[in-house]
Scaffold this motif. Structure first.
Motif, PDB file in Angstrom:
ATOM      1  N   SER A   6       3.147  -2.139 -11.761  1.00  0.00           N
ATOM      2  CA  SER A   6       2.379  -2.828 -12.317  1.00  0.00           C
ATOM      3  C   SER A   6       1.527  -3.449 -12.258  1.00  0.00           C
ATOM      4  O   SER A   6       1.753  -4.599 -11.552  1.00  0.00           O
ATOM      5  CB  SER A   6       2.584  -3.151 -13.744  1.00  0.00           C
ATOM      6  OG  SER A   6       1.710  -4.309 -15.195  1.00  0.00           O
ATOM      7  N   PHE A   7       0.140  -2.748 -11.828  1.00  0.00           N
ATOM      8  CA  PHE A   7      -1.082  -3.902 -11.330  1.00  0.00           C
ATOM      9  C   PHE A   7      -1.048  -5.402 -12.339  1.00  0.00           C
ATOM     10  O   PHE A   7      -1.236  -6.613 -11.088  1.00  0.00           O
ATOM     11  CB  PHE A   7      -2.449  -3.585 -11.251  1.00  0.00           C
ATOM     12  CG  PHE A   7      -2.504  -2.033 -10.390  1.00  0.00           C
ATOM     13  CD1 PHE A   7      -3.934  -2.787  -9.182  1.00  0.00           C
ATOM     14  CD2 PHE A   7      -2.526  -1.336 -10.570  1.00  0.00           C
ATOM     15  CE1 PHE A   7      -4.024  -1.879  -8.213  1.00  0.00           C
ATOM     16  CE2 PHE A   7      -2.602   0.050  -9.187  1.00  0.00           C
ATOM     17  CZ  PHE A   7      -3.104  -0.525  -8.601  1.00  0.00           C
ATOM     18  N   SER A  60      -6.493  -5.271  -7.340  1.00  0.00           N
ATOM     19  CA  SER A  60      -6.550  -3.474  -7.148  1.00  0.00           C
ATOM     20  C   SER A  60      -7.861  -2.885  -6.099  1.00  0.00           C
ATOM     21  O   SER A  60      -7.470  -1.935  -5.236  1.00  0.00           O
ATOM     22  CB  SER A  60      -8.065  -3.446  -8.538  1.00  0.00           C
ATOM     23  OG  SER A  60      -8.378  -1.338  -7.963  1.00  0.00           O
ATOM     24  N   LEU A 115      -1.059   4.689  -4.063  1.00  0.00           N
ATOM     25  CA  LEU A 115      -0.054   5.513  -4.965  1.00  0.00           C
ATOM     26  C   LEU A 115      -1.060   6.335  -6.508  1.00  0.00           C
ATOM     27  O   LEU A 115      -2.346   6.638  -5.552  1.00  0.00           O
ATOM     28  CB  LEU A 115      -0.736   3.434  -5.263  1.00  0.00           C
ATOM     29  CG  LEU A 115      -0.253   2.345  -5.243  1.00  0.00           C
ATOM     30  CD1 LEU A 115      -0.512   0.998  -5.676  1.00  0.00           C
ATOM     31  CD2 LEU A 115       1.523   2.524  -5.237  1.00  0.00           C
ATOM     32  N   ARG A 116      -0.621   6.766  -7.036  1.00  0.00           N
ATOM     33  CA  ARG A 116      -1.750   7.287  -8.371  1.00  0.00           C
ATOM     34  C   ARG A 116      -1.404   6.170  -9.482  1.00  0.00           C
ATOM     35  O   ARG A 116      -0.143   5.984 -10.090  1.00  0.00           O
ATOM     36  CB  ARG A 116      -0.352   7.969  -8.577  1.00  0.00           C
ATOM     37  CG  ARG A 116      -0.357   9.259  -7.270  1.00  0.00           C
ATOM     38  CD  ARG A 116       0.417  10.539  -8.297  1.00  0.00           C
ATOM     39  NE  ARG A 116       0.559  12.081  -6.800  1.00  0.00           N
ATOM     40  CZ  ARG A 116       1.551  12.113  -6.177  1.00  0.00           C
ATOM     41  NH1 ARG A 116       3.033  11.192  -6.164  1.00  0.00           N
ATOM     42  NH2 ARG A 116       2.027  12.694  -5.258  1.00  0.00           N
ATOM     43  N   ARG A 117      -2.506   6.392  -9.457  1.00  0.00           N
ATOM     44  CA  ARG A 117      -2.657   5.463 -10.829  1.00  0.00           C
ATOM     45  C   ARG A 117      -3.011   6.002 -11.865  1.00  0.00           C
ATOM     46  O   ARG A 117      -4.118   7.304 -12.349  1.00  0.00           O
ATOM     47  CB  ARG A 117      -3.951   4.584 -10.913  1.00  0.00           C
ATOM     48  CG  ARG A 117      -3.948   3.614  -9.297  1.00  0.00           C
ATOM     49  CD  ARG A 117      -5.675   3.376  -8.786  1.00  0.00           C
ATOM     50  NE  ARG A 117      -5.229   2.549  -7.470  1.00  0.00           N
ATOM     51  CZ  ARG A 117      -4.980   3.044  -6.785  1.00  0.00           C
ATOM     52  NH1 ARG A 117      -5.442   4.126  -6.321  1.00  0.00           N
ATOM     53  NH2 ARG A 117      -5.258   2.209  -5.503  1.00  0.00           N
ATOM     54  N   THR A 118      -2.716   6.206 -13.158  1.00  0.00           N
ATOM     55  CA  THR A 118      -2.622   6.598 -14.322  1.00  0.00           C
ATOM     56  C   THR A 118      -3.065   4.929 -15.596  1.00  0.00           C
ATOM     57  O   THR A 118      -2.676   4.257 -15.077  1.00  0.00           O
ATOM     58  CB  THR A 118      -2.007   7.013 -14.944  1.00  0.00           C
ATOM     59  OG1 THR A 118      -0.626   6.495 -14.996  1.00  0.00           O
ATOM     60  CG2 THR A 118      -0.953   8.766 -13.487  1.00  0.00           C
ATOM     61  N   VAL A 125       2.219   3.217 -12.659  1.00  0.00           N
ATOM     62  CA  VAL A 125       1.653   3.302 -11.707  1.00  0.00           C
ATOM     63  C   VAL A 125       2.848   3.885 -10.238  1.00  0.00           C
ATOM     64  O   VAL A 125       3.643   3.423 -10.239  1.00  0.00           O
ATOM     65  CB  VAL A 125       0.977   2.084 -10.416  1.00  0.00           C
ATOM     66  CG1 VAL A 125       0.837   2.104  -8.908  1.00  0.00           C
ATOM     67  CG2 VAL A 125       0.386   1.508 -11.631  1.00  0.00           C
TER      68      VAL A 125
END
Length: 322
Positions: free
Chosen positions: A45-46, A61, A76-79, A83
């Motif tokens: 997690s960011f 970020s 990274l793939r971010r949704t 993550v």
């Protein structure tokens, strides 16, 4: 770092990725970017990474975006909910995470060591101070902190602290302006002394002119930066001739104690002998002036605890002496 580059190349098989990372390594890659990257994947997690690194989420970020841009690969793939790592990101994480952890552990250990009372202190002091006060000072301190060792350089000339890697120096007399920290701990007075046996044989001088019939033992300075000229004023006023000159107060003291003459010696060097009657002060009203004694050390934002503790100990101990 070259090993890290090779691993990433073998894992990702991307020629441009390899060339870019190799270029970054040779141009001092910001390890904070890798640290941020591994922390994001470690915590998933960011937000959690920002909390752990005590940074704004926006900075986390931006760091990831910068790393991806400089490597020219998505890591990274971010949704909105999660993550996850790409193939390249997963490979990078597997190889860099242990290295980052090892680096953090090593830095933490170094930090802890600097805050422990152990290690080596390198000191410098004038010869007379070293022969009289420094030995007891070190042994008393060492009784309290036995894991601290000392390297000591005794020299009447001013030692360059930076070139000689000296942590702390004791200096007597006028100090040059410098960026070194100067902490005064007392004053030293130079006094004329002789033994009762010498005075019995040659008589006690009552004036400075009477010294012309006595054997005068004189300190001479070799370093022109040193202010000491102990007998200079007396010699000029009384037109004296010195029988023996030396740049060592311990040698002068030894000759005085052997009834060989009269010498001007720092008061701390012969205080006990004056109290016991082994030495007698000549011309008690005469003073060659007082000179400050200082602790000198380089400024530092992260002074080792052992040095800070010794400075406090030496200051308290010596201020009660002078």
């Amino acid at each position: 770092m070259l090993g890290l580059s090779s691993v990433i190349f073998d894992c990702c098989k991307r020629r441009h990725f390899w060339n870019t990372l190799f270029h970054m390594v040779n141009n001092q890659l910001d390890l904070n970017l890798l640290k941020t990257f591994t922390k994001v994947l470690e915590l998933g997690s960011f937000t959690q990474a920002a909390r752990a690194l005590k940074q704004p989420k926006s900075r986390i970020s931006k760091a990831i975006s910068r790393l991806e841009k400089e490597l020219n690969v998505q890591l990274l793939r971010r949704t909105t909910r999660s993550v996850t790592a790409t193939t390249a990101g997963h490979s990078l994480y597997l190889k860099t995470y242990p290295l980052i952890k090892d680096m953090e552990a090593e830095l933490s250990q170094l930090s802890e060591q600097s805050q422990k009372l152990q290690g080596i202190l390198r000191l410098s002091a004038p010869e007379d101070f070293g022969h009289t006060l420094l030995g007891d000072l070190i042994t008393d301190f060492n009784d309290l902190y036995p894991e601290i060792n000392f390297d000591v350089i005794l020299a009447n000339d001013f030692v360059d602290l930076t070139k000689q890697n000296i942590d702390l120096a004791f200096r007597i007399g006028k100090l040059d302006d410098s960026n070194l920290i100067q902490k005064k701990i007392g004053d030293v007075e130079l006094i004329l002394v002789a033994t009762p046996n010498y005075l019995k044989k040659y008589g006690s001088p009552l004036t400075k002119k009477d010294l012309s019939t006595h054997k005068m033992l004189t300190f001479i300075k070799l370093d022109q930066n040193i202010e000491f000229d102990p007998l200079g004023e007396i010699i000029k006023q009384a037109d004296l001739k010195t029988r023996f000159a030396c740049n060592s107060f311990p040698v002068l003291y030894s000759l005085v104690m052997k009834h060989k003459g009269i010498a001007l010696i720092p008061d701390f060097y012969c205080r006990d002998q004056l109290l016991s009657g082994e030495l007698v002060r000549i011309l008690p009203t005469f003073s060659a002036g007082r000179r400050g004694i200082h602790l000198i050390y380089p400024p530092s934002k992260s002074m080792p605890l052992r040095l800070r503790t010794f400075i406090d100990f030496a200051s308290n101990k010596l201020q009660s002496h002078f």
